[in-house]
Design a protein around this motif. Structure first.
Motif, PDB file in Angstrom:
ATOM      1  N   ALA A 214       1.059  -1.214   0.020  1.00 33.73           N
ATOM      2  CA  ALA A 214       0.186   0.031  -0.647  1.00 33.73           C
ATOM      3  C   ALA A 214       0.832   1.401  -0.053  1.00 33.73           C
ATOM      4  N   VAL A 215       1.881   1.122   0.469  1.00 37.33           N
ATOM      5  CA  VAL A 215       2.910   2.200   1.319  1.00 37.33           C
ATOM      6  C   VAL A 215       3.660   2.399  -0.276  1.00 37.33           C
ATOM      7  N   HIS A 216       3.832   1.097  -1.231  1.00 39.06           N
ATOM      8  CA  HIS A 216       4.756   1.740  -2.119  1.00 39.06           C
ATOM      9  C   HIS A 216       3.759   2.353  -3.466  1.00 39.06           C
ATOM     10  N   TYR A 217       3.083   1.349  -3.432  1.00 39.79           N
ATOM     11  CA  TYR A 217       1.851   2.387  -4.375  1.00 39.79           C
ATOM     12  C   TYR A 217       0.951   3.523  -4.197  1.00 39.79           C
ATOM     13  N   ALA A 218       1.224   4.456  -3.061  1.00 42.73           N
ATOM     14  CA  ALA A 218       1.087   5.862  -2.573  1.00 42.73           C
ATOM     15  C   ALA A 218       1.484   6.713  -2.441  1.00 42.73           C
ATOM     16  N   CYS A 219       3.244   6.339  -1.805  1.00 41.97           N
ATOM     17  CA  CYS A 219       4.267   7.129  -1.804  1.00 41.97           C
ATOM     18  C   CYS A 219       5.313   6.800  -2.476  1.00 41.97           C
ATOM     19  N   GLY A 220       5.220   5.547  -3.749  1.00 40.04           N
ATOM     20  CA  GLY A 220       6.459   5.765  -4.123  1.00 40.04           C
ATOM     21  C   GLY A 220       5.788   5.714  -5.842  1.00 40.04           C
ATOM     22  N   ARG A 221       5.119   5.357  -5.866  1.00 36.12           N
ATOM     23  CA  ARG A 221       3.976   5.491  -7.524  1.00 36.12           C
ATOM     24  C   ARG A 221       2.828   6.511  -7.440  1.00 36.12           C
ATOM     25  N   TYR A 222       2.704   7.254  -6.554  1.00 29.13           N
ATOM     26  CA  TYR A 222       1.122   7.864  -5.966  1.00 29.13           C
ATOM     27  C   TYR A 222       0.276   7.243  -7.020  1.00 29.13           C
ATOM     28  N   GLU A 223      -0.533   6.271  -6.465  1.00 27.46           N
ATOM     29  CA  GLU A 223      -1.362   5.741  -7.129  1.00 27.46           C
ATOM     30  C   GLU A 223      -2.509   5.905  -5.557  1.00 27.46           C
ATOM     31  N   SER A 224      -3.031   5.506  -6.003  1.00 30.03           N
ATOM     32  CA  SER A 224      -4.549   5.843  -4.956  1.00 30.03           C
ATOM     33  C   SER A 224      -5.096   4.809  -5.119  1.00 30.03           C
ATOM     34  N   GLY A 225      -5.792   3.414  -4.102  1.00 23.47           N
ATOM     35  CA  GLY A 225      -6.514   2.756  -4.679  1.00 23.47           C
ATOM     36  C   GLY A 225      -6.635   1.388  -3.461  1.00 23.47           C
ATOM     37  N   SER A 226      -6.771  -0.349  -3.831  1.00 24.77           N
ATOM     38  CA  SER A 226      -7.565  -1.135  -2.847  1.00 24.77           C
ATOM     39  C   SER A 226      -6.471  -2.386  -3.559  1.00 24.77           C
ATOM     40  N   VAL A 227      -5.452  -2.807  -2.496  1.00 22.43           N
ATOM     41  CA  VAL A 227      -5.080  -3.355  -2.313  1.00 22.43           C
ATOM     42  C   VAL A 227      -4.978  -4.869  -3.105  1.00 22.43           C
ATOM     43  N   VAL A 228      -5.406  -5.385  -3.851  1.00 29.48           N
ATOM     44  CA  VAL A 228      -5.341  -6.856  -3.931  1.00 29.48           C
ATOM     45  C   VAL A 228      -4.712  -8.331  -3.973  1.00 29.48           C
ATOM     46  N   ILE A 229      -5.183  -9.317  -3.671  1.00 32.21           N
ATOM     47  CA  ILE A 229      -4.508 -10.553  -3.449  1.00 32.21           C
ATOM     48  C   ILE A 229      -4.580 -11.138  -4.721  1.00 32.21           C
ATOM     49  N   LYS A 230      -3.523 -11.545  -5.499  1.00 32.84           N
ATOM     50  CA  LYS A 230      -3.977 -12.423  -6.743  1.00 32.84           C
ATOM     51  C   LYS A 230      -3.030 -14.048  -6.610  1.00 32.84           C
ATOM     52  N   ARG A 231      -3.872 -15.056  -6.355  1.00 37.18           N
ATOM     53  CA  ARG A 231      -3.204 -16.073  -6.645  1.00 37.18           C
ATOM     54  C   ARG A 231      -2.657 -15.973  -8.287  1.00 37.18           C
ATOM     55  N   VAL A 232      -1.110 -16.465  -8.533  1.00 37.84           N
ATOM     56  CA  VAL A 232      -0.575 -16.962  -9.359  1.00 37.84           C
ATOM     57  C   VAL A 232       0.361 -18.070  -9.195  1.00 37.84           C
ATOM     58  N   GLY A 233      -0.072 -19.289  -8.666  1.00 44.70           N
ATOM     59  CA  GLY A 233       0.515 -20.563  -8.569  1.00 44.70           C
ATOM     60  C   GLY A 233      -0.334 -20.751  -7.535  1.00 44.70           C
ATOM     61  N   ASP A 234       0.479 -22.087  -7.149  1.00 42.27           N
ATOM     62  CA  ASP A 234      -0.277 -22.921  -6.703  1.00 42.27           C
ATOM     63  C   ASP A 234       0.401 -23.344  -5.143  1.00 42.27           C
ATOM     64  N   TYR A 235       1.048 -22.794  -4.300  1.00 41.06           N
ATOM     65  CA  TYR A 235       0.653 -21.755  -3.777  1.00 41.06           C
ATOM     66  C   TYR A 235       1.994 -20.362  -3.890  1.00 41.06           C
ATOM     67  N   ALA A 236       0.953 -19.257  -4.978  1.00 41.04           N
ATOM     68  CA  ALA A 236       1.810 -18.310  -4.540  1.00 41.04           C
ATOM     69  C   ALA A 236       1.125 -16.955  -4.690  1.00 41.04           C
ATOM     70  N   VAL A 237       1.214 -15.944  -4.745  1.00 42.95           N
ATOM     71  CA  VAL A 237       0.539 -14.652  -4.363  1.00 42.95           C
ATOM     72  C   VAL A 237       1.183 -13.772  -5.444  1.00 42.95           C
ATOM     73  N   ARG A 238       0.836 -12.394  -6.195  1.00 43.93           N
ATOM     74  CA  ARG A 238       1.454 -11.560  -6.586  1.00 43.93           C
ATOM     75  C   ARG A 238       0.476  -9.880  -5.744  1.00 43.93           C
ATOM     76  N   TYR A 239       0.844  -9.179  -5.680  1.00 46.19           N
ATOM     77  CA  TYR A 239      -0.728  -7.756  -5.194  1.00 46.19           C
ATOM     78  C   TYR A 239      -0.285  -6.978  -6.396  1.00 46.19           C
ATOM     79  N   GLU A 240      -1.699  -6.083  -6.089  1.00 42.32           N
ATOM     80  CA  GLU A 240      -2.303  -5.395  -7.567  1.00 42.32           C
ATOM     81  C   GLU A 240      -2.758  -4.228  -6.924  1.00 42.32           C
ATOM     82  N   LEU A 241      -2.964  -3.514  -7.280  1.00 40.97           N
ATOM     83  CA  LEU A 241      -3.832  -2.283  -6.626  1.00 40.97           C
ATOM     84  C   LEU A 241      -5.479  -2.242  -7.749  1.00 40.97           C
ATOM     85  N   ALA A 242      -6.064  -2.120  -6.715  1.00 37.43           N
ATOM     86  CA  ALA A 242      -7.567  -2.152  -7.620  1.00 37.43           C
ATOM     87  C   ALA A 242      -7.812  -0.916  -7.531  1.00 37.43           C
TER      88      ALA A 242
END
Lengths: 412, 412
Positions: free
Chosen positions: B329-357
């Motif tokens: 959340a801090v990377h998005y706001a303070c690093g990239r100046y973006e707003s939104g909601s952080v979401v978890i995306k499942r990208v494997g069994d089991y692995a995740v990535r984070y995105e901003l929605a």
């Protein structure tokens, strides 16, 4: 005396605990080492499995299987609520004689110790060589002589952890929180909630035990005072207050009123014990606070069956001691040819020794919380109780830390 | 764009979870690294602390204190049930403008994401440079888009562990066991009970979710059938069946009957949500089985508040992910100046990535259990659900082993 050759029968009775299988496995592994022990049989569902000759041969269980069973909560052999009468005990002895069972181990509470006593007496009367040892367990911690009962520390850890979480929850969203804890006649498990406190203003702020007469007026006045002081209040109540009776043995109005209000008659079991697991007591005690004190956010829980068999909340001290009482029971019976009940003696801060007590001194007796463990007002525990319980809860207890940062000041 | 200099305000809203402070600490530690962040303020008790200007200066919290707070359950900053209206949101923005707050992080569920959305829109309208990010948490797991919500896996682990213990208990002392689990509209947490099953005949044997219409006749027939098969039956029921409504939105007779029988009117909160925490539902559902099916030993529990803040039952996967959504959340706001909601995306069994929605896609929406996670009969979950949940529960799950020894045969 030496060379008493024959089988071992081991059984588990009464309510389960998180570490009752440690005692089972401690006894089984140790018994399998004695050359005079021809077979180690486990009875299914306690004494009922004995009279029905429903046994499994634990001589053929793998060590790996047993070690994993030891870590599993609740009686792996199955349990029973049967409380054997004279005829039932005679039948037990007959089965033992028929199969040359010379060693009997019964893991259980008061009722189980009484069965061990009676079967042992019958065997002596008939001149049948039998060693019978009671291995203590109960989350209620209400057996006499022993410093504490295996099973209690893990249940106490569950209760303390639950209150620690509830306290954090209640600090975040303020209000009154009431929880009902197991313990029909003795308040040991309810008292364990006190170990959730770390800061002076942590809950539980009030603890009501069956050792003291419960008064609804006093309860309301206590909550009112503490809610005004802390803007919140956490209350631990033993289910035993439901069955509270006044000095003349008459049902106190609270319990009767609550039961009537909830539209139910209490269920009574074979021993005449009232079934206390319902959630209605908590609901009613919460509703009373809401109505009488006008506090909006009042929440309640009944811990119910979770506290005695939750998978994964175990005190390592409890696990070790439960294992050792099982092992010692076999040393006494198969090594020294003695009968009795294994008890834990506290010999340091913290250290224990195991001894064998006369089962007559254990059977069918209830140990209540002593006066020095209850505060003068009868609404909390003392430091002496905290000192008693703390070492039993084991290591790696949950972390509970508050933010420690200065308030931002404005207007300068 | 670069160099948006100003303060951070972080707050926690709604019900607590076991890992909500991981998100707080992840965000605070990360925000303190950004040179443009002049101060990191924590608001006491959610948005209420913002409008009341009740802040603590987390720039001055020690790393050690923060790391221990991260392991502590329930919102360390305090929480609130306030659901800000337009004026409330305007007041929040006014406070931000007054103190040059440029980054707003709100850890919470649906309602909190809606507040982030509105405050962000107001700031944009007024041309005030503000980055607002919603950090998801909820034991209910009912936010859309994200694969799962931080907090849910630990609560699910609690529920699965509780049922594992209850199953062992119920095998030892047979009967019917019914437990009520949190989840007003979505059955995710109730469904987690399925992960207690290891052997085919383990409980829960029945799972009732708010996604399916509850029928008392069907419930009794299901229990009758399974009790006859196993000589025992374990049932998981969502508290949401209490509030179940029929296809036309009418209260179903069960809920109304039970409430009337218990002599109470349901408590309704500021959002019009019925308070469901009482133990009466479990009592009544148990009494019904006892009376209608003539089964003697029927027991029930309501897990209540334990499941969302129990101290010491945490999924390590959940703890790590909760930490990471705060950090991201801090990377998005303070690093990239973006707003939104952080979401978890499942990208494997089991692995995740984070995105901003887009927070508009999250706010005030409820994600129910999809059809492929519920069995055709509507009384259990599917293998697909088990596959979804299993990796989230984390490592070092409790050991549950049965004795594996041959029965002793007689009469040959």
């Amino acid at each position: 005396m030496s060379g008493l050759r024959g089988k071992v029968v081991i059984a588990q009775g009464g309510g389960p605990t998180a570490v009752i299988n440690q005692s089972l496995v401690g006894a089984v592994l140790e018994a399998r080492k004695f050359p005079d022990v021809t077979r180690v049989w486990g009875a299914r569902h306690g004494v009922r499995g004995i009279v029905n000759q429903h046994f499994i041969d634990l001589s053929e269980a793998t060590t790996h299987n047993l070690e994993r069973v030891a870590q599993t909560p609740s009686s792996a052999l199955g349990s029973t609520r049967d409380k054997p009468d004279a005829e039932y005990c005679q039948n037990i002895l007959n089965v033992f004689k028929k199969h040359e069972v010379r060693y009997f181990f019964y893991i259980g509470g008061n009722d189980s110790s009484d069965t061990v006593r009676i079967v042992g007496e019958y065997a002596a009367k008939e001149g049948y060589d039998l060693r019978a040892v009671h291995i203590p367990k109960t989350v209620d911690n209400d057996l006499p002589i022993t410093d504490h009962c295996p099973g209690y520390p893990s249940a106490a850890r569950f209760v303390a952890s639950a209150f620690a979480g509830a306290n954090a929850d209640n600090m975040a969203l303020q209000g009154v929180y009431i929880a009902i804890i197991m313990g029909r006649h003795a308040g040991w498990l309810t008292a364990a909630s006190a170990l959730a406190r770390q800061h002076d203003d942590d809950g539980p702020h009030l603890i009501y035990l069956p050792e003291r007469q419960f008064s609804i007026e006093r309860y309301l006045a206590d909550i009112d005072r503490l809610y005004k002081r802390h803007s919140r209040c956490i209350v631990a109540i033993s289910e035993g207050v439901w069955a509270n009776r006044d000095a003349k043995g008459k049902e106190i109005p609270l319990a009767a009123d609550l039961m009537r209000k909830a539209g139910r008659e209490p269920e009574v079991d074979a021993h005449g014990n009232v079934q206390l697991s319902g959630g209605a007591l908590a609901d009613e005690l919460a509703a009373t606070v809401q109505q009488q004190l006008g506090i909006k956010r009042v929440r309640s829980d009944t811990f119910g069956y979770l506290q005695r068999s939750f998978a994964g909340v175990v005190s390592d001290v409890d696990a070790r001691e439960a294992r050792e009482v099982g092992e010692k029971a076999v040393h006494y019976a198969c090594g020294r040819y003695e009968s009795g009940s294994v008890v834990i003696k506290r010999v340091g801060d913290y250290a224990v020794r195991y001894e064998l007590a006369d089962v007559k001194a254990i059977a069918a007796k209830t140990r209540h919380m002593p006066d020095e463990f209850i505060n003068a007002e009868g609404n909390h525990v003392t430091e002496a109780f905290r000192h008693y319980l703390r070492p039993l809860l084991g290591s790696d207890r949950p972390v509970l830390e508050r933010l420690w940062a200065p308030a931002v000041k404005f207007g300068d």
